[in-house]
Design an enzyme around this catalytic site. Structure first.
Site, PDB file in Angstrom:
ATOM      1  N   GLU A   1     -60.918   9.454 -65.275  1.00 22.85           N
ATOM      2  CA  GLU A   1     -61.417   8.842 -63.907  1.00 22.85           C
ATOM      3  C   GLU A   1     -60.704   6.897 -64.613  1.00 22.85           C
ATOM      4  OE1 GLU A   1     -62.172  11.013 -59.839  1.00 22.85           O
ATOM      5  OE2 GLU A   1     -63.930   9.710 -60.780  1.00 22.85           O
TER       6      GLU A   1
ATOM      7  N   HIS B   1     -62.089  30.244 -82.200  1.00 17.38           N
ATOM      8  CA  HIS B   1     -62.147  31.886 -81.952  1.00 17.38           C
ATOM      9  C   HIS B   1     -60.663  31.259 -80.707  1.00 17.38           C
ATOM     10  CE1 HIS B   1     -64.575  32.770 -85.219  1.00 17.38           C
ATOM     11  NE2 HIS B   1     -65.394  32.519 -84.404  1.00 17.38           N
TER      12      HIS B   1
ATOM     13  N   LYS C   1     -56.792  12.955 -51.342  1.00 17.03           N
ATOM     14  CA  LYS C   1     -57.783  12.838 -50.537  1.00 17.03           C
ATOM     15  C   LYS C   1     -56.555  12.233 -48.371  1.00 17.03           C
ATOM     16  CE  LYS C   1     -61.915  11.456 -52.174  1.00 17.03           C
ATOM     17  NZ  LYS C   1     -62.736  10.403 -52.085  1.00 17.03           N
TER      18      LYS C   1
HETATM   19  O1  LIG Z   1     -70.214  10.939 -54.379  1.00 19.13           O
HETATM   20  P1  LIG Z   1     -69.141  10.553 -53.137  1.00 19.13           P
HETATM   21  O2  LIG Z   1     -68.790   9.277 -52.706  1.00 19.13           O
HETATM   22  O3  LIG Z   1     -69.532  11.979 -52.632  1.00 19.13           O
HETATM   23  O4  LIG Z   1     -68.040  10.815 -53.796  1.00 19.13           O
HETATM   24  C1  LIG Z   1     -67.355  12.014 -55.230  1.00 19.13           C
HETATM   25  C2  LIG Z   1     -66.503  12.070 -55.924  1.00 19.13           C
HETATM   26  O5  LIG Z   1     -65.362  11.575 -55.580  1.00 19.13           O
HETATM   27  C3  LIG Z   1     -64.143  11.498 -55.208  1.00 19.13           C
HETATM   28  O6  LIG Z   1     -63.719  11.589 -54.603  1.00 19.13           O
HETATM   29  C4  LIG Z   1     -64.103  10.051 -57.181  1.00 19.13           C
HETATM   30  O7  LIG Z   1     -62.688  10.159 -57.390  1.00 19.13           O
HETATM   31  C5  LIG Z   1     -65.683  10.348 -57.965  1.00 19.13           C
HETATM   32  O8  LIG Z   1     -65.599   9.295 -58.636  1.00 19.13           O
HETATM   33  C6  LIG Z   1     -66.496  10.478 -56.999  1.00 19.13           C
HETATM   34  O9  LIG Z   1     -67.925  10.412 -58.059  1.00 19.13           O
END
Ligand SMILES: O=P(O)(O)OC[C@H]1O[C@H](O)[C@H](O)[C@@H](O)[C@@H]1O
Length: 529
Positions: free
Chosen positions: A322, A351, A457
């Site tokens: 990431e 293995h 997303k």
């Molecule tokens: O801690 P949050 O804001 O819920 O994010 C949780 C995760 O979601 C994301 O989409 C990011 O790509 C991550 O880097 C992050 O750790």
């Protein structure tokens, strides 16, 4: 290179940290002195960039943020007194809260004490706590930890059913920096529902770890949760293990968080050195650069030869991929950077896929993580053969694999630690955080944002929006309608495939939708509600 020359190369390149007793061996990466000389100016720049970052520069330009995870373990480095006090206060609050929970001073309304932890979070809000728990949780921890790290209903059910009646003595940590991650929100709502069904007051069991002022922060306050710990905007999710995100679950499990912090701090001092050979993180970055030509052309296979470090590669997957996996460099040019990371543990993986590593496509370099002490309690071992213990096998198989792959032109790095202790786990985390940071500067990418994650997303949000439209259309229909006609009526004529998958999922889950026709011919199916 003959055996004597290799032995000499081993000695020439060996890094050893006296205090931590950590070794780093990059002698089995086949770079030469010319390469090292060529890289020297880039490293000098990277050291300077790293010093600026630690000094509070806006090292994440896209998000206009400072990058301060190094301050978490040495608050004297924080660029302001306020930040410093905030760091100190948060650690004290974690320790105090943990004590009151362990002593039963804060207790659930319907039980004597909290017995279990349910940690809800994803990505950087899960991977560190999972890795650390697997590596360090005592055999009989004061509280056992469980995780929700997805939006998989079957996964939720499995954890909840294992908890069973102990839900009444479970402390729920909802961890989200942004406080708006849907998977985490969903997990929280599902568990709230489970509490309600058992007639329990969720708010008396819940703790939030989140950014100040986030939606989750507001929710926790408005519902009167037990407490909230801050996640600072200058700490990224994937570098948050030594913030409240990792420290609170660790402390609750009885893991020595001060030792984790001090191991990380010691490693930070070492990786701050502005000389290549004196800085283990720089040596790692050099080796990665060599392996993949500064373009990630080779994958990083991480093999700890120790069961408790099983999740290290998974943890590193997010930290490395990431951070480094970026379309554009800092000048806006298309670069397609990154290094793929995978691995589980040795010897187990020998293995499974080490056959390919030894003989197949040579598109990787290996990182062995070696632990010198065979047993955590340093107790003697039985002999499984005359003069040989099971630990000798583990050690021998590591060495053997290192030699066998090297002899077949595959390179490797070996990191050796004496024991899997909180101090050494802290040091390992710090070592890789810094190596990723330095490598990011070498290849000129912003290692602290993740714009690509947003695309997935957004696409998911589009599907859920489409689902609403499809259901609305179906409500108006009196007879079964073809998928293509449904797509047209939903205003999405090009989305027939997506709509087919939406209705198939709804039908499978008894959501009132029926599919008519032959499953082999999706284009001819009709749908009714
Ligand atoms: O801690 P949050 O804001 O819920 O994010 C949780 C995760 O979601 C994301 O989409 C990011 O790509 C991550 O880097 C992050 O750790």
């Amino acid at each position: 290179m003959n055996a004597a020359a290799l032995w000499q190369r081993y000695q020439d390149w060996l890094y050893y940290h006296d205090g931590l007793e950590v070794y780093l061996d990059i002698s089995r990466m086949r770079f030469d002195d010319r390469f090292v000389e060529q890289m020297q100016p880039q490293f000098e720049q990277a050291f300077q960039d790293m010093a600026d970052l630690e000094g509070g520069a806006i090292a994440n330009p896209d998000e206009q943020r400072m990058v301060g995870h190094y301050w978490l373990r040495d608050s004297d480095l924080a660029p302001s007194e306020d930040l410093k006090q905030d760091i100190i206060q948060t650690i004290q609050d974690i320790e105090r809260f943990t004590r009151t929970i362990h002593l039963g001073e804060i207790r659930p309304p319907q039980a004597e004490k909290f017995t279990d932890i349910l940690s809800i979070g994803i990505g950087g809000s899960a991977l560190g706590p999972q890795f650390v728990s697997q590596a360090l949780a005592p055999d009989a921890p004061p509280m056992a930890i469980h995780f929700f790290d997805n939006t998989d209903p079957a996964g939720f059910d499995r954890v909840l059913s294992r908890l069973g009646d102990r839900l009444r003595s479970t402390l729920v940590l909802v961890i989200s920096k942004s406080g708006g991650t849907p998977e985490t929100r969903n997990g929280m709502l599902e568990v709230q529902n489970a509490y309600q069904k058992q007639g329990l007051d969720f708010s008396r069991h819940a703790v939030a770890i989140t950014g100040r002022g986030s939606g989750l922060d507001k929710l926790a306050t408005s519902q009167g949760w037990l407490t909230t710990f801050p996640m600072h905007d200058w700490v990224g999710g994937r570098t948050s293990e030594l913030s409240a995100v990792g420290l609170l679950p660790a402390a609750l499990q009885g893991i020595d968080i001060q030792a984790m912090l001090s191991g990380a701090k010691e490693m930070d001092v070492a990786t701050r050195a502005a000389t290549l050979k004196g800085n283990p993180a720089a040596l790692l970055a050099l080796a990665w650069y060599w392996a993949g030509n500064g373009k990630g052309e080779k994958d990083m296979v991480v093999l700890p030869y120790k069961d408790s470090l099983l999740l290290f590669s998974r943890y590193l997957q997010q930290l490395v991929m990431e951070s480094l996996g970026k379309e554009k460099d800092l000048d806006g040019n298309v670069a397609h950077q990154g290094i793929a990371v995978y691995g589980n543990k040795g010897t187990t993986d020998q293995h499974a896929y080490v056959q390919q590593l030894r003989e197949g496509v040579p598109n990787f370099f290996l990182t062995f993580i070696e632990v010198l002490h065979d047993r955590a309690d340093h107790q003697p071992s039985i002999e499984v053969e005359p003069g040989v213990t099971s630990g000798d096998y583990l050690s021998g198989l590591l060495q053997g694999t290192r030699t066998a792959i090297y002899d077949n032109d595959r390179d490797s790095i070996t990191v050796t630690i004496p024991d899997v202790t909180p101090r050494h786990v802290g040091a390992l985390i710090a070592l890789y955080e810094r190596a990723v940071g330095l490598y990011g500067f070498l290849v000129n990418v912003n290692a602290y944002h993740q714009p690509g994650v947003e695309a997935g997303k957004k696409a998911a949000a589009v599907i859920l929006e489409l689902q609403h439209k499809v259901v609305e259309v179906l409500k108006q229909e009196n007879s079964p309608i073809a998928i293509a006609a449904l797509a047209a009526k939903a205003g999405a004529p090009d989305d027939a495939e997506a709509i087919y998958k939406i209705v198939r999922h709804l039908a499978a889950n008894d959501r009132g939708i029926t599919l008519h026709g032959n499953a082999r011919q999706p284009g001819r199916l009709t749908v009714s509600l």
